[in-house]
Design an enzyme around this catalytic site. Structure first.
Site, PDB file in Angstrom:
ATOM      1  CD  GLU A 218      -2.652  -1.628   0.246  1.00 23.96           C
ATOM      2  OE1 GLU A 218      -2.734  -0.854  -0.731  1.00 23.96           O
ATOM      3  OE2 GLU A 218      -3.267  -2.697   0.272  1.00 23.96           O
ATOM      4  CB  SER A 620      -8.527  -5.535  -8.027  1.00 22.43           C
ATOM      5  OG  SER A 620      -7.943  -5.275  -6.771  1.00 22.43           O
ATOM      6  CG  ASP A 695      -5.834 -12.738  -4.374  1.00 20.56           C
ATOM      7  OD1 ASP A 695      -4.966 -12.100  -3.751  1.00 20.56           O
ATOM      8  OD2 ASP A 695      -6.631 -12.221  -5.162  1.00 20.56           O
ATOM      9  CG  HIS A 727      -5.049  -9.490  -6.587  1.00 23.28           C
ATOM     10  ND1 HIS A 727      -6.373  -9.702  -6.265  1.00 23.28           N
ATOM     11  CD2 HIS A 727      -4.967  -8.180  -6.947  1.00 23.28           C
ATOM     12  CE1 HIS A 727      -7.057  -8.586  -6.411  1.00 23.28           C
ATOM     13  NE2 HIS A 727      -6.234  -7.646  -6.827  1.00 23.28           N
TER      14      HIS A 727
END
Length: 751
Positions: A218, A620, A695, A727
């Site tokens: 992130e 996503s 994932d 993912h």
């Protein structure tokens, strides 16, 4: 003059953004397209050689500016990379290091996870680093480390001992190589080949010199240690994960189930405890920086000042509404000084634009304090000297600072938010000069010791190409023109390649929304066509741009098979300023969906659109948006494809989720309304979901919860789950099956 398919007919569009007018030139294909008209197939989308042609990655200039180096995939395997070079004087291209000379083997679990966070995929040489003197190149491969000598042309293996080395770096002056092994920091002296462990307590929940999960996923920080410029010290993080919830996650593969224990910081739960140490390389002695009494914080950035005596770090509050740039004298690690403090009622966007100047006691910093990201000049005492750029447009990144000539080079959106151009401004302030010329997306890579740069350019009509420029923007030579002519992988399909029409719409609060629409080929204005709305919709992303993207290959396949494809960047998406981003704060999936409905309302006005056959498709955050669309607005979307969606934000990580929703303990209602689960009963029909069963980003549980809820409601839907896939759904065979399945679903639902 004979026109090619790359000829641009400029369509002038006047756009209004926050009361400021922009005249935007956007490319459109000429009607007479030179190139083959072979239909694009799903197999060809994912096969080698890559459709984009020679599209290198890892682009760098040697320190003296004499060579351009890059990683290029092989013609028979676009995912296997070798290291190539271009001689700047002669323009001669040659392979520098063949990856077959290096070790090959299975990556460690830590390295696999790190590459997944960096979105690095492939085999062979995936990263490399020049030495400061330009004599050597450091190449990590399969946990081993190699030095390539420019003078001898030979590759030598470094004696780093047993175990898998990750995050390897050459020290600033090239005397050492550092790396992480066994969650500890090591340094190898290249002169005497002495290997030293600078930390020894790593293991289990303790990680030294390593970026924690949320830092990688992130914050865009993939390392946990930083060399001082004089090589005497290394700053490093010590991460204690013991308080983070230990999750036993099932990674489901075709031949069995792997039980993986992962410390996953769910929203509202405990984060890692992070420390910042400074270790002296010669003595091995470590001092610890006092980060304050509050341990529930983030450390997104660390950077040394040029004097090697002062270390800066960015301290971020858990709610991400307070960001402080602090500096500490290494001789007084218990006393830090705040140079800049940014505050927001929503959140502070992180950046990598801090530049400490060497010839004057100042630094550059970008801030969104006036609503848009701009460059500010500060003294090292923390006093603001000058705002160097301003206006209702955003800076992307500071690319280079030439202190000798007094120029700051940066990329930004001054002319239009749908393109990224290269500009420069004087350190003393003044007029902004645009250096890049072509409409599209520019990224500049500058040489360290010479006033030249590489322009990495792409657009809707030009796959990535690379050119060499002087400091005034003049092109000196092509490094890789990548022209689409006979022999180029794209040429057989170029005659059917479609460029979208750009359109601006108005959100409910009056803000401008950008969209683009791809028409079917061949196009008959008297026909009615079904529509696929391709969406991402989440923050820190932008889809409506004048750029080349492999994500658009499936769009090209769809338009060649009778679909209209539409994209719109809703409020909350990137590069439009805080007023455009902040409406999503504390309630996700509402404003975004309202804007997507504005797009569908526009589509319904078009005579060639089949209003009853509109689908929404995303992956996503886009998968989340697709679920919200089909659950909350079934009168807008007949069908939906949802890939790897977040379904309940309690299941996602702290740093991302709390940035936009706050803490679930204080925003319970916001989390409830932002989940897809309360809206399951609104679903009628026409849903396909897919998810990778290994994932570790958006956990598979997000989809299984939706499966169960729909089953409990007796609702019919389709699902495809991929054993072993992460993912990003990598792999030629996986992607072929996935896109064939999506195309089959759309044909059955909309035609």
């Amino acid at each position: 003059m004979k026109k090619t398919w790359l000829t641009m007919a400029l369509a002038s569009v006047t756009l209004c953004i926050s009361s400021q007018l922009y005249a935007v030139n956007l490319p459109a294909l000429d009607k007479h397209i030179v190139g083959g008209k072979e239909p694009l197939t799903i197999e060809r989308m994912n096969a080698s050689p890559a459709l984009a042609g020679k599209s290198p990655r890892g682009l760098k200039l040697s320190p003296d500016g004499g060579r351009v180096t890059y990683l290029a995939g092989r013609a028979d395997n676009q995912s296997f990379y070798d290291l190539w070079q271009v001689d700047v004087k002669t323009g001669k291209t040659s392979i520098l290091v063949n990856a077959d000379k290096l070790a090959s083997g299975e990556l460690s679990n830590e390295e696999k996870a790190r590459r997944e966070r960096q979105r690095i995929y492939g085999q062979g040489i995936m990263e490399y680093q020049w030495s400061a003197d330009g004599k050597f190149v450091l190449i990590p491969a399969s946990g081993k480390l190699y030095l390539f000598s420019l003078s001898s042309g030979k590759v030598s293996s470094l004696p780093i001992g047993e175990g898998f080395a990750t995050d390897a770096k050459l020290s600033p002056k090239g005397h050492f190589v550092s790396f992480i092994r066994g969650q500890n920091l090591f340094v190898l002296n290249l002169a005497n080949k002495k290997l030293t462990a600078l930390t020894k307590d790593g293991g289990g929940a303790i990680k030294n010199g390593m970026a924690e999960f949320v830092a990688q996923e992130e914050m865009g920080r993939y390392t946990g240690y930083w060399w001082s410029p004089d090589e005497s010290k290394i700053a490093f993080t010590r991460v204690d994960e013991s308080g983070v919830e230990l999750v036993t996650r099932n990674e489901i593969y075709a031949d069995g189930i792997k039980l993986t224990q992962q410390r996953y910081p769910y929203a509202g739960k405990t984060n890692v405890e992070i420390g910042l140490g400074i270790v002296t390389v010669k003595s091995g002695k470590t001092q610890w920086v006092d980060l304050g009494k509050n341990k529930d914080i983030y450390l997104p950035r660390v950077k040394w000042l040029p004097d090697s005596q002062n270390l800066s770090y960015q301290w971020q509050s858990r709610d991400q509404q307070d960001l402080q740039l602090r500096v500490v004298d290494v001789s007084k690690p218990k006393s830090s000084k705040v140079l800049v403090q940014e505050r927001s009622k929503a959140w502070i966007n992180l950046h990598k634009n801090l530049r400490f100047l060497k010839k004057q006691s100042d630094f550059l910093w970008t801030s969104e304090r006036d609503g848009f990201s701009h460059i500010y000049l500060y003294g090292v005492d923390g006093k603001l000297k000058k705002q160097l750029t301003q206006g209702k447009w955003a800076i992307d990144a500071i690319s280079h600072v030439d202190e000798k000539s007094g120029w700051i080079y940066f990329t930004g959106r001054k002319d239009t938010p749908v393109e990224r151009q290269l500009y420069r401004v004087k350190l003393s302030g003044g007029n902004i000069e645009r250096l890049s010329e072509k409409s599209g997306m520019h990224k500049a890579v500058f040489a360290k010791n010479k006033s030249i740069y590489l322009d990495y350019f792409n657009s809707l009509t030009q796959p990535p190409q690379i050119s060499l420029h002087n400091s005034s923007g003049k092109r000196l030579s092509w490094i890789e023109q990548n022209k689409v002519v006979k022999g180029h992988p794209l040429y057989p399909y170029a005659g059917l390649w479609q460029v979208p029409e750009f359109k601006t719409l108005k959100a409910e609060d009056g803000q401008t929304l950008y969209s683009r629409l791809f028409k079917p080929v061949p196009f008959d204005a008297n026909k009615k066509y079904p529509v696929v709305v391709r969406v991402y919709g989440g923050p820190h992303a932008q889809r409506v741009t004048n750029s080349w993207s492999s994500q658009d290959y499936f769009t090209q396949y769809l338009v060649q098979n009778g679909f209209v494809v539409f994209q719109l960047d809703n409020r909350g998406s990137a590069n439009r300023g805080t007023k455009f981003e902040f409406p999503i704060y504390k309630h996700l999936g509402d404003v975004e969906l309202n804007d997507q409905k504005v797009g569908v309302d526009y589509l319904r006005t078009l005579p060639f659109v089949d209003k009853k056959n509109v689908a929404i498709y995303g992956h996503s955050y886009g998968g989340y948006m697709a679920l919200m669309g089909i659950f909350k607005a079934p009168d807008y979307f007949k069908a939906a494809i949802s890939g790897a969606p977040v379904s309940d934000w309690h299941l996602y990580d702290t740093h991302y989720t709390e940035r936009y929703l706050g803490n679930p303990n204080s925003n319970k209602k916001g989390y409830e309304l932002s989940s897809v689960m309360p809206y399951v009963k609104g679903y009628q029909s026409g849903l396909l979901m897919y998810h990778g069963m290994a994932d570790d980003n958006v956990l598979f549980e997000n989809s299984t919860r939706v499966y169960k809820a729909l089953q409990d409601e007796g609702k019919l839907f389709q699902m495809i789950d991929y054993p072993g896939s992460k993912h990003s759904m990598r792999g030629e065979k996986v992607r072929n099956h996935l896109y064939k399945s999506l195309a089959d679903f759309l044909n059955k639902e909309l035609k």
